[in-house]
Scaffold this motif. Structure first.
Motif, PDB file in Angstrom:
ATOM      1  N   SER B 270       1.471  -1.026  -0.302  1.00 49.84           N
ATOM      2  CA  SER B 270      -0.360  -0.337   0.174  1.00 49.84           C
ATOM      3  C   SER B 270       1.089   1.173   0.024  1.00 49.84           C
ATOM      4  O   SER B 270       1.880   1.516   0.638  1.00 49.84           O
ATOM      5  N   ALA B 271       0.911   1.781  -1.394  1.00 49.42           N
ATOM      6  CA  ALA B 271       1.436   3.288  -0.930  1.00 49.42           C
ATOM      7  C   ALA B 271       1.135   4.240  -0.271  1.00 49.42           C
ATOM      8  O   ALA B 271       1.609   5.033   0.693  1.00 49.42           O
ATOM      9  N   ASN B 272      -0.562   4.503   0.155  1.00 54.80           N
ATOM     10  CA  ASN B 272      -0.500   4.863   1.709  1.00 54.80           C
ATOM     11  C   ASN B 272      -1.514   4.709   2.468  1.00 54.80           C
ATOM     12  O   ASN B 272      -1.045   3.755   3.430  1.00 54.80           O
ATOM     13  N   ASP B 273      -2.965   4.962   2.316  1.00 57.77           N
ATOM     14  CA  ASP B 273      -4.021   4.914   3.428  1.00 57.77           C
ATOM     15  C   ASP B 273      -4.516   3.633   3.613  1.00 57.77           C
ATOM     16  O   ASP B 273      -5.274   3.272   4.183  1.00 57.77           O
ATOM     17  N   ILE B 274      -4.243   3.020   2.177  1.00 56.34           N
ATOM     18  CA  ILE B 274      -5.519   1.513   2.092  1.00 56.34           C
ATOM     19  C   ILE B 274      -4.867   0.372   2.778  1.00 56.34           C
ATOM     20  O   ILE B 274      -3.784  -0.341   2.999  1.00 56.34           O
ATOM     21  N   ASN B 275      -5.596  -0.087   3.418  1.00 51.63           N
ATOM     22  CA  ASN B 275      -5.010  -1.181   4.651  1.00 51.63           C
ATOM     23  C   ASN B 275      -4.840  -2.859   3.645  1.00 51.63           C
ATOM     24  O   ASN B 275      -6.249  -2.938   3.750  1.00 51.63           O
ATOM     25  N   VAL B 276      -3.339  -3.538   3.315  1.00 51.02           N
ATOM     26  CA  VAL B 276      -4.079  -3.477   2.446  1.00 51.02           C
ATOM     27  C   VAL B 276      -4.411  -5.319   3.024  1.00 51.02           C
ATOM     28  O   VAL B 276      -4.346  -6.666   2.369  1.00 51.02           O
ATOM     29  N   SER B 277      -3.690  -5.811   4.512  1.00 53.87           N
ATOM     30  CA  SER B 277      -4.020  -6.783   5.132  1.00 53.87           C
ATOM     31  C   SER B 277      -5.436  -7.061   5.061  1.00 53.87           C
ATOM     32  O   SER B 277      -6.126  -7.939   4.469  1.00 53.87           O
ATOM     33  N   ASP B 278      -6.251  -5.537   5.033  1.00 55.43           N
ATOM     34  CA  ASP B 278      -7.877  -6.447   5.084  1.00 55.43           C
ATOM     35  C   ASP B 278      -8.157  -7.213   3.735  1.00 55.43           C
ATOM     36  O   ASP B 278      -8.689  -7.666   4.250  1.00 55.43           O
ATOM     37  N   ILE B 279      -7.572  -6.319   3.074  1.00 53.25           N
ATOM     38  CA  ILE B 279      -8.295  -6.922   1.337  1.00 53.25           C
ATOM     39  C   ILE B 279      -7.756  -8.180   1.721  1.00 53.25           C
ATOM     40  O   ILE B 279      -8.388  -9.542   0.790  1.00 53.25           O
ATOM     41  N   CYS B 280      -6.114  -8.616   2.045  1.00 52.95           N
ATOM     42  CA  CYS B 280      -6.353  -9.718   1.322  1.00 52.95           C
ATOM     43  C   CYS B 280      -6.684 -10.853   2.151  1.00 52.95           C
ATOM     44  O   CYS B 280      -6.408 -12.172   2.596  1.00 52.95           O
ATOM     45  N   GLN B 281      -7.187 -10.525   3.705  1.00 57.86           N
ATOM     46  CA  GLN B 281      -8.095 -11.072   4.552  1.00 57.86           C
ATOM     47  C   GLN B 281      -8.977 -11.645   3.577  1.00 57.86           C
ATOM     48  O   GLN B 281      -9.968 -13.018   3.873  1.00 57.86           O
ATOM     49  N   THR B 282      -9.720 -11.056   2.399  1.00 56.87           N
ATOM     50  CA  THR B 282     -11.096 -10.781   2.611  1.00 56.87           C
ATOM     51  C   THR B 282     -11.030 -12.692   0.542  1.00 56.87           C
ATOM     52  O   THR B 282     -11.736 -13.023   0.699  1.00 56.87           O
ATOM     53  N   VAL B 283      -9.515 -12.712   1.231  1.00 52.80           N
ATOM     54  CA  VAL B 283      -9.435 -13.665  -0.147  1.00 52.80           C
ATOM     55  C   VAL B 283      -8.595 -14.773   0.668  1.00 52.80           C
ATOM     56  O   VAL B 283      -7.601 -15.594   0.185  1.00 52.80           O
ATOM     57  N   GLY B 284      -8.458 -14.752   2.032  1.00 60.98           N
ATOM     58  CA  GLY B 284      -7.329 -15.922   2.456  1.00 60.98           C
ATOM     59  C   GLY B 284      -6.145 -15.847   2.946  1.00 60.98           C
ATOM     60  O   GLY B 284      -5.489 -16.208   3.076  1.00 60.98           O
ATOM     61  N   GLY B 285      -5.569 -13.979   3.246  1.00 60.41           N
ATOM     62  CA  GLY B 285      -4.284 -13.934   3.401  1.00 60.41           C
ATOM     63  C   GLY B 285      -4.362 -12.726   4.487  1.00 60.41           C
ATOM     64  O   GLY B 285      -5.451 -12.899   4.973  1.00 60.41           O
ATOM     65  N   GLY B 286      -3.388 -12.250   4.598  1.00 65.67           N
ATOM     66  CA  GLY B 286      -3.127 -11.385   5.778  1.00 65.67           C
ATOM     67  C   GLY B 286      -1.597 -10.396   5.713  1.00 65.67           C
ATOM     68  O   GLY B 286      -1.630 -10.322   4.579  1.00 65.67           O
ATOM     69  N   GLY B 287      -1.709 -10.018   6.680  1.00 69.02           N
ATOM     70  CA  GLY B 287      -0.629  -9.143   7.312  1.00 69.02           C
ATOM     71  C   GLY B 287      -0.508  -8.028   7.540  1.00 69.02           C
ATOM     72  O   GLY B 287      -0.821  -7.857   8.691  1.00 69.02           O
ATOM     73  N   HIS B 288       0.002  -6.848   7.033  1.00 70.96           N
ATOM     74  CA  HIS B 288       0.325  -5.669   7.551  1.00 70.96           C
ATOM     75  C   HIS B 288      -0.465  -4.360   6.885  1.00 70.96           C
ATOM     76  O   HIS B 288      -0.836  -5.099   5.817  1.00 70.96           O
ATOM     77  N   ALA B 289      -1.430  -3.466   7.551  1.00 67.02           N
ATOM     78  CA  ALA B 289      -1.582  -3.223   6.932  1.00 67.02           C
ATOM     79  C   ALA B 289      -0.279  -2.243   5.454  1.00 67.02           C
ATOM     80  O   ALA B 289      -1.478  -1.761   4.364  1.00 67.02           O
ATOM     81  N   LYS B 290       0.475  -1.696   5.705  1.00 69.39           N
ATOM     82  CA  LYS B 290       0.766  -1.757   4.576  1.00 69.39           C
ATOM     83  C   LYS B 290       1.743  -2.369   3.440  1.00 69.39           C
ATOM     84  O   LYS B 290       2.375  -2.890   2.501  1.00 69.39           O
ATOM     85  N   ALA B 291       1.658  -4.024   4.163  1.00 72.64           N
ATOM     86  CA  ALA B 291       2.471  -4.502   3.315  1.00 72.64           C
ATOM     87  C   ALA B 291       2.258  -6.314   3.431  1.00 72.64           C
ATOM     88  O   ALA B 291       1.995  -6.196   4.649  1.00 72.64           O
ATOM     89  N   ALA B 292       1.040  -7.003   3.032  1.00 79.15           N
ATOM     90  CA  ALA B 292       0.648  -8.164   3.318  1.00 79.15           C
ATOM     91  C   ALA B 292       0.381  -9.069   1.307  1.00 79.15           C
ATOM     92  O   ALA B 292       1.525  -8.761   0.867  1.00 79.15           O
ATOM     93  N   GLY B 293       0.091 -10.219   1.753  1.00 83.88           N
ATOM     94  CA  GLY B 293      -0.018 -11.482   1.153  1.00 83.88           C
ATOM     95  C   GLY B 293      -0.893 -12.453   1.139  1.00 83.88           C
ATOM     96  O   GLY B 293      -1.961 -12.699   2.099  1.00 83.88           O
ATOM     97  N   CYS B 294      -1.175 -13.010   0.287  1.00 79.09           N
ATOM     98  CA  CYS B 294      -2.230 -14.219   0.415  1.00 79.09           C
ATOM     99  C   CYS B 294      -1.878 -14.923  -1.065  1.00 79.09           C
ATOM    100  O   CYS B 294      -0.924 -14.460  -1.937  1.00 79.09           O
ATOM    101  N   ASN B 295      -2.277 -16.511  -1.388  1.00 77.51           N
ATOM    102  CA  ASN B 295      -2.047 -17.416  -2.331  1.00 77.51           C
ATOM    103  C   ASN B 295      -3.518 -17.556  -2.829  1.00 77.51           C
ATOM    104  O   ASN B 295      -4.476 -17.839  -2.010  1.00 77.51           O
TER     105      ASN B 295
END
Lengths: 317, 317
Positions: B270-295
């Motif tokens: 994430s470049a700014n304020d969007i929480n990518v951990s939240d996004i990854c959780q919607t597809v079965g992943g997770g991580g930090h607000a600015k750096a996250a992942g999923c398979n």
């Protein structure tokens, strides 16, 4: 005449209707210094306007969006971060001969102004202006702090380069403690963000890198034909010279760009201790120790051969 | 047990034959903290040795070349910059259950050590160690200053990122004033230098960038076929995820790498304020607000479509 903080304070506290000139091809330091000083003058009740030969680039909107100031006939002419009136563009003719105060950090400053506040060891003009404001006891607004931080960060490559002073770090610390500046977003916009076009060009140029002298020399040569092929103008390749010293083991990097008249404009960069100004002088050019240039005639291969030989001699010396 | 500087001082002044554990995949902060602490212990007359599951990367030679310390049976076990014993690699089994002192800056620290000196708001473990040394009045050598500067610079992205503290800047200023560290060369090696292979890969990947959602999302998708074509292993593409948010206007960047089993490993930034951990959780992943992942399973196009949709929802929310 060179002056110190005390005279600069007297000048600023007593001036009226000031125009603040920034240099052409404006960067973070002159924009930060111009708009930061404008804020400081406002605290002093002095009306001012920031001018520039060129339009301020979009990525500095967060500093300039409050406006550069209303139009008025100036009574005071101030220049910031300008070592030579030739850098004023069209404002050289209008104001160049009657600059009353120049605030600068370039040791090469030509002292064209009536009074020059020069700190040749400062990282940025913004460092000088911050210390002057502290000396004067003027209140610094958050916007002013963002202006001055931006100038210090951009001129120091985000505290990365040799020119970074301990004072630059101390000022950054004070700004973070006292003004809650959004430094991470500033730095992202200044250092990490690239246009799609630039991303693509970097990709293309990195594929053109040629290593010589056991990798200590890297040359990227771009002919007119190649520019046509990439769909870019020669000017768009400005600013890519630092890429040539990104490779590990590289000591000298050269970006060769063919001009329409067939002459190669060669921009040299030094990664460490080799003086590229000395090298360029051996082929009719010059510049600074870490960044210099020369123009060489011939086809790409013969120009390369000549430059490789000149660099080889310097490395062996 | 969480402890403060005074207890940490008592511990260090009274310990003997210490082994200092750094984390696997060592970075500038754990190497700087390990070798910096080794220098400090030497000032105190305490013999120590720095250990790591992995070999220290070559570019840290300027910190490690004095040697990691002689072999001895340790009486004291210290961990630096390690939030969890799982990060110790093979040293987890040997020392993980009997770490006496841990010096760290990760708020996620598992408090596995007998005593933990934790400053969750520090930029780097090196910042904690510098302040501890100042508190103790121990002499800092130039080598120690270079170690600690390197840790602070690398963990803060050269003072660029959100995690940079005012104190980090103040320490940098003190180091420049007092120890004449060659910070520009350190920073060049840490931040600007790239291997020829990396340069080339960056070029290739930048050409693969695809923009979606008006440029707010960038995806770089690399299939197994493409990796074969480029002659790289999946692991070599580690560390390229930050490239995906380099483009202006980008809010979210995704590096998709196809595993040999056909599943796509997706790294979000994430470049700014969007929480990518939240996004990854919607597809079965997770991580930090600015750096996250999923398979995600599927062919490249269907995986992309699914991720674009997930990001679109987050941007609209």
């Amino acid at each position: 005449m060179l002056i110190g903080f005390s005279e600069a304070e007297v000048f600023l506290r007593n001036c009226q209707d000031a125009v603040i000139i920034t240099h052409r091809n404006p960067d973070g330091d002159c924009i930060g210094a111009g708009f930061g000083l404008k804020d400081i003058l406002e605290q002093l009740g002095v009306r001012s306007r920031v001018v520039c030969h060129d339009v301020f680039p979009k990525r500095y909107n967060f500093l300039t969006e409050g406006g550069a100031g209303e139009d008025f006939e100036p009574k005071t002419i101030i220049a910031v971060d300008i070592a030579d009136t030739a850098l004023m563009g069209k404002y050289e003719e209008i104001y160049g001969s009657r600059v009353q105060l120049c605030i600068d950090h370039h040791i090469s400053n030509k002292k064209y102004a009536e009074k020059t506040l020069l700190r040749g060891n400062a990282t940025a003009a913004c460092e000088v202006i911050y210390d002057l404001a502290q000396y004067m006891g003027v209140k610094i607004t958050r916007h002013c702090a963002m202006c001055l931080y931006t100038g210090i960060a951009t001129d120091s490559g985000c505290f990365k380069y040799d020119c970074t002073t301990p004072r630059a770090h101390e000022i950054a610390a004070e700004m973070m403690r006292n003004y809650d500046i959004n430094f991470a977003r500033i730095n992202r916009n200044m250092f990490d963000v690239k246009s799609p076009g630039r991303m693509k060009l970097e990709g293309r140029l990195s594929e053109l890198m040629e290593q010589y002298l056991d990798g200590r020399l890297v040359i990227v040569a771009v002919t007119q034909d190649m520019m046509r092929d990439m769909g870019v103008e020669m000017e768009e390749l400005e600013g890519f010279a630092p890429m040539t010293i990104q490779m590990e083991d590289t000591e000298v990097g050269i970006l060769m760009r063919e001009r329409p008249d067939g002459v190669f404009k060669c921009s040299f960069r030094s990664a460490n201790d080799i003086n590229v100004s000395d090298i360029c002088q051996t082929v009719g050019g010059g510049g600074h120790a870490k960044a210099a240039g020369c123009n060489v005639s011939g086809d790409a291969e013969s120009v390369k051969a000549r430059l490789i030989e000149a660099v080889r001699k310097a490395i062996e010396a």
